[in-house]
Motif scaffolding. Structure first.
Motif, PDB file in Angstrom:
ATOM      1  N   GLY A 134       3.618  -2.995   4.625  1.00 27.23           N
ATOM      2  CA  GLY A 134       3.535  -2.148   3.434  1.00 27.23           C
ATOM      3  C   GLY A 134       2.492  -2.036   2.373  1.00 27.23           C
ATOM      4  O   GLY A 134       2.978  -1.359   1.534  1.00 27.23           O
ATOM      5  N   TRP A 135       1.525  -2.767   2.751  1.00 26.91           N
ATOM      6  CA  TRP A 135       0.499  -2.760   1.677  1.00 26.91           C
ATOM      7  C   TRP A 135      -0.782  -1.942   2.155  1.00 26.91           C
ATOM      8  O   TRP A 135      -2.012  -2.229   1.697  1.00 26.91           O
ATOM      9  CB  TRP A 135      -0.067  -4.391   1.474  1.00 26.91           C
ATOM     10  CG  TRP A 135       1.020  -4.939   0.476  1.00 26.91           C
ATOM     11  CD1 TRP A 135       1.944  -4.469  -0.029  1.00 26.91           C
ATOM     12  CD2 TRP A 135       0.889  -6.437  -0.113  1.00 26.91           C
ATOM     13  NE1 TRP A 135       2.811  -5.337  -0.955  1.00 26.91           N
ATOM     14  CE2 TRP A 135       2.160  -6.508  -0.735  1.00 26.91           C
ATOM     15  CE3 TRP A 135       0.007  -7.198   0.200  1.00 26.91           C
ATOM     16  CZ2 TRP A 135       2.157  -7.697  -1.522  1.00 26.91           C
ATOM     17  CZ3 TRP A 135       0.189  -8.698  -0.717  1.00 26.91           C
ATOM     18  CH2 TRP A 135       1.510  -8.721  -1.332  1.00 26.91           C
ATOM     19  N   TYR A 136      -0.660  -1.332   3.136  1.00 26.30           N
ATOM     20  CA  TYR A 136      -1.868  -0.474   3.826  1.00 26.30           C
ATOM     21  C   TYR A 136      -2.580   0.371   2.685  1.00 26.30           C
ATOM     22  O   TYR A 136      -3.854   0.526   2.982  1.00 26.30           O
ATOM     23  CB  TYR A 136      -1.495   0.308   5.057  1.00 26.30           C
ATOM     24  CG  TYR A 136      -0.492   1.591   4.717  1.00 26.30           C
ATOM     25  CD1 TYR A 136      -1.073   2.651   4.516  1.00 26.30           C
ATOM     26  CD2 TYR A 136       0.812   1.010   4.741  1.00 26.30           C
ATOM     27  CE1 TYR A 136       0.055   3.807   4.516  1.00 26.30           C
ATOM     28  CE2 TYR A 136       1.783   2.200   4.416  1.00 26.30           C
ATOM     29  CZ  TYR A 136       1.254   3.428   4.248  1.00 26.30           C
ATOM     30  OH  TYR A 136       2.069   4.508   3.965  1.00 26.30           O
ATOM     31  N   LYS A 137      -1.994   0.685   1.761  1.00 30.90           N
ATOM     32  CA  LYS A 137      -2.595   1.576   0.760  1.00 30.90           C
ATOM     33  C   LYS A 137      -3.219   0.807  -0.459  1.00 30.90           C
ATOM     34  O   LYS A 137      -3.728   1.616  -1.397  1.00 30.90           O
ATOM     35  CB  LYS A 137      -1.341   2.467   0.137  1.00 30.90           C
ATOM     36  CG  LYS A 137      -0.905   3.453   1.119  1.00 30.90           C
ATOM     37  CD  LYS A 137      -0.036   4.463   0.585  1.00 30.90           C
ATOM     38  CE  LYS A 137       0.515   5.698   1.468  1.00 30.90           C
ATOM     39  NZ  LYS A 137       1.406   6.449   0.673  1.00 30.90           N
ATOM     40  N   GLN A 138      -3.227  -0.586  -0.365  1.00 29.99           N
ATOM     41  CA  GLN A 138      -3.468  -1.271  -1.583  1.00 29.99           C
ATOM     42  C   GLN A 138      -5.045  -0.943  -1.617  1.00 29.99           C
ATOM     43  O   GLN A 138      -5.694  -1.413  -2.971  1.00 29.99           O
ATOM     44  CB  GLN A 138      -3.483  -2.713  -1.310  1.00 29.99           C
ATOM     45  CG  GLN A 138      -1.941  -3.180  -1.426  1.00 29.99           C
ATOM     46  CD  GLN A 138      -1.374  -2.693  -2.912  1.00 29.99           C
ATOM     47  OE1 GLN A 138      -2.286  -2.993  -4.077  1.00 29.99           O
ATOM     48  NE2 GLN A 138      -0.233  -1.913  -3.254  1.00 29.99           N
ATOM     49  N   ALA A 139      -5.880  -0.913  -0.864  1.00 31.07           N
ATOM     50  CA  ALA A 139      -7.270  -0.639  -0.985  1.00 31.07           C
ATOM     51  C   ALA A 139      -7.524   0.499  -1.742  1.00 31.07           C
ATOM     52  O   ALA A 139      -8.365   0.458  -2.797  1.00 31.07           O
ATOM     53  CB  ALA A 139      -8.086  -0.515   0.207  1.00 31.07           C
ATOM     54  N   LEU A 140      -6.717   1.579  -1.729  1.00 32.01           N
ATOM     55  CA  LEU A 140      -6.689   2.955  -2.626  1.00 32.01           C
ATOM     56  C   LEU A 140      -6.353   2.641  -3.962  1.00 32.01           C
ATOM     57  O   LEU A 140      -6.934   3.133  -4.993  1.00 32.01           O
ATOM     58  CB  LEU A 140      -6.039   3.776  -2.030  1.00 32.01           C
ATOM     59  CG  LEU A 140      -6.387   4.415  -0.709  1.00 32.01           C
ATOM     60  CD1 LEU A 140      -5.531   5.649  -0.137  1.00 32.01           C
ATOM     61  CD2 LEU A 140      -7.824   5.091  -0.705  1.00 32.01           C
ATOM     62  N   VAL A 141      -5.193   1.588  -4.126  1.00 28.99           N
ATOM     63  CA  VAL A 141      -4.750   1.310  -5.471  1.00 28.99           C
ATOM     64  C   VAL A 141      -5.734   0.492  -6.224  1.00 28.99           C
ATOM     65  O   VAL A 141      -5.821   0.581  -7.266  1.00 28.99           O
ATOM     66  CB  VAL A 141      -3.396   0.381  -5.137  1.00 28.99           C
ATOM     67  CG1 VAL A 141      -3.082  -0.274  -6.390  1.00 28.99           C
ATOM     68  CG2 VAL A 141      -2.291   1.318  -4.686  1.00 28.99           C
ATOM     69  N   SER A 142      -6.589  -0.324  -5.475  1.00 28.46           N
ATOM     70  CA  SER A 142      -7.485  -1.216  -6.132  1.00 28.46           C
ATOM     71  C   SER A 142      -8.597  -0.355  -6.693  1.00 28.46           C
ATOM     72  O   SER A 142      -9.331  -0.510  -7.694  1.00 28.46           O
ATOM     73  CB  SER A 142      -8.078  -2.168  -5.292  1.00 28.46           C
ATOM     74  OG  SER A 142      -7.358  -3.308  -4.918  1.00 28.46           O
ATOM     75  N   LEU A 143      -9.110   0.725  -5.908  1.00 30.87           N
ATOM     76  CA  LEU A 143     -10.238   1.594  -6.152  1.00 30.87           C
ATOM     77  C   LEU A 143      -9.706   2.530  -7.414  1.00 30.87           C
ATOM     78  O   LEU A 143     -10.607   2.960  -8.492  1.00 30.87           O
ATOM     79  CB  LEU A 143     -10.462   2.686  -5.116  1.00 30.87           C
ATOM     80  CG  LEU A 143     -11.342   2.102  -4.156  1.00 30.87           C
ATOM     81  CD1 LEU A 143     -11.328   3.045  -2.759  1.00 30.87           C
ATOM     82  CD2 LEU A 143     -12.870   2.067  -4.579  1.00 30.87           C
ATOM     83  N   GLU A 144      -8.367   2.939  -7.401  1.00 29.18           N
ATOM     84  CA  GLU A 144      -7.824   3.743  -8.547  1.00 29.18           C
ATOM     85  C   GLU A 144      -7.636   2.671  -9.748  1.00 29.18           C
ATOM     86  O   GLU A 144      -8.054   3.351 -10.886  1.00 29.18           O
ATOM     87  CB  GLU A 144      -6.663   4.230  -8.209  1.00 29.18           C
ATOM     88  CG  GLU A 144      -5.913   5.214  -9.371  1.00 29.18           C
ATOM     89  CD  GLU A 144      -6.912   6.440  -9.610  1.00 29.18           C
ATOM     90  OE1 GLU A 144      -6.818   7.081 -10.766  1.00 29.18           O
ATOM     91  OE2 GLU A 144      -7.830   6.720  -8.933  1.00 29.18           O
ATOM     92  N   SER A 145      -7.326   1.544  -9.818  1.00 24.87           N
ATOM     93  CA  SER A 145      -7.395   0.767 -10.684  1.00 24.87           C
ATOM     94  C   SER A 145      -8.554   0.457 -11.487  1.00 24.87           C
ATOM     95  O   SER A 145      -8.848   0.397 -12.847  1.00 24.87           O
ATOM     96  CB  SER A 145      -6.774  -0.667 -10.267  1.00 24.87           C
ATOM     97  OG  SER A 145      -5.503  -0.689  -9.696  1.00 24.87           O
TER      98      SER A 145
END
Length: 254
Positions: A172-183
């Motif tokens: 369920g965390w496959y989008k977390q790289a994008l979340v980190s970039l946006e953060s």
């Protein structure tokens, strides 16, 4: 970009063994290898056990300073251990308290010490509910932390906001790289005076070709304005980031 070497960490089995056996040579060699590879700061972590955390950190700080003059990041979940470690640091104003979160015990236990000693501090986007899995939530915590740090009279330019990376390999965390970039992008926009930092390798845990994935993601973060990175790869030939090279951001719309 600043590189913080993170290999003096008890999650590494031979480092934990060195702590248990008081084997100074192992810890010192790890420190020297990281400095030789280009680390600007050496993170010193003595584990999670509260019973001997203070003594272990004091010992580690002392022996690392015997072989290098680079500043240290004194890393613990226990405020008293961080304070004890910092009090052993020679160049404390360039050292780092690692870390506070948006939790009262950590804030009240560490920020007065940071103010007294004039050192730098890492603030992690984590509160009593954990870490938000979306960028706006991490930004909200970062803003609250910045306000509290500022209220102590601590210069925000001496603050590292750790917006954290979650492993993309977890369910369920496959989008977390994008979340980190946006953060990162939000923090750089909304809190321009702080430094943004992260442990990049946390995002690539359990991935195939992990070293390549880590380097690629790090380059993306650098292009988005990353100021500092916690890093465990001290092979200079494999890590251009350790040499402090600049990465230009791509034009909008590219």
């Amino acid at each position: 970009m600043e590189v913080i070497g993170e290999r003096i960490n008890t999650s590494i089995k031979y480092i934990e063994k060195a702590y248990e056996e008081k084997d100074a040579k192992v810890i010192q060699e790890e420190a020297k290898k990281q400095v030789e590879a280009g680390a600007h700061i050496i993170d010193v972590n003595a584990g999670l056990k509260i019973g001997n955390n203070v003594q272990r950190l004091e010992w580690a700080v002392d022996i690392v300073q015997e072989v290098t003059d680079v500043p240290l990041a004194v890393d613990s979940t226990h405020p008293k251990a961080i304070e004890a470690g910092l009090r052993r640091c020679r160049d404390v104003k360039n050292c780092v308290a690692n870390s506070i979160t948006f939790q009262e015990k950590r804030i009240k236990g560490i920020l007065p010490v940071v103010k007294e000693m004039g050192c730098k501090v890492v603030a992690v986007t984590l509160d009593d509910k954990g870490m938000p899995d979306y960028a706006e939530g991490r930004l909200e915590i970062a803003k609250k932390l910045a306000d509290i740090i500022d209220s102590y009279g601590i210069d925000l330019s001496r603050v590292y906001i750790d917006f954290m990376c979650l492993p993309v390999s977890a369910p369920g965390w496959y989008k977390q790289a994008l979340v980190s970039l946006e953060s990162l992008r939000l923090i750089k926009k909304e809190l321009p005076h702080v430094k943004a930092m992260v442990n990049v390798s946390a995002s690539t845990w359990n991935l195939p070709k992990r070293s390549l994935a880590t380097r690629t993601f790090q380059a993306m973060l650098m292009a988005s304005g990353l100021d500092a990175v916690l890093h465990g790869d001290y092979h200079r030939s494999r890590n251009n980031a350790w040499k402090g090279r600049r990465v230009r951001s791509l034009p909008q719309g590219s």
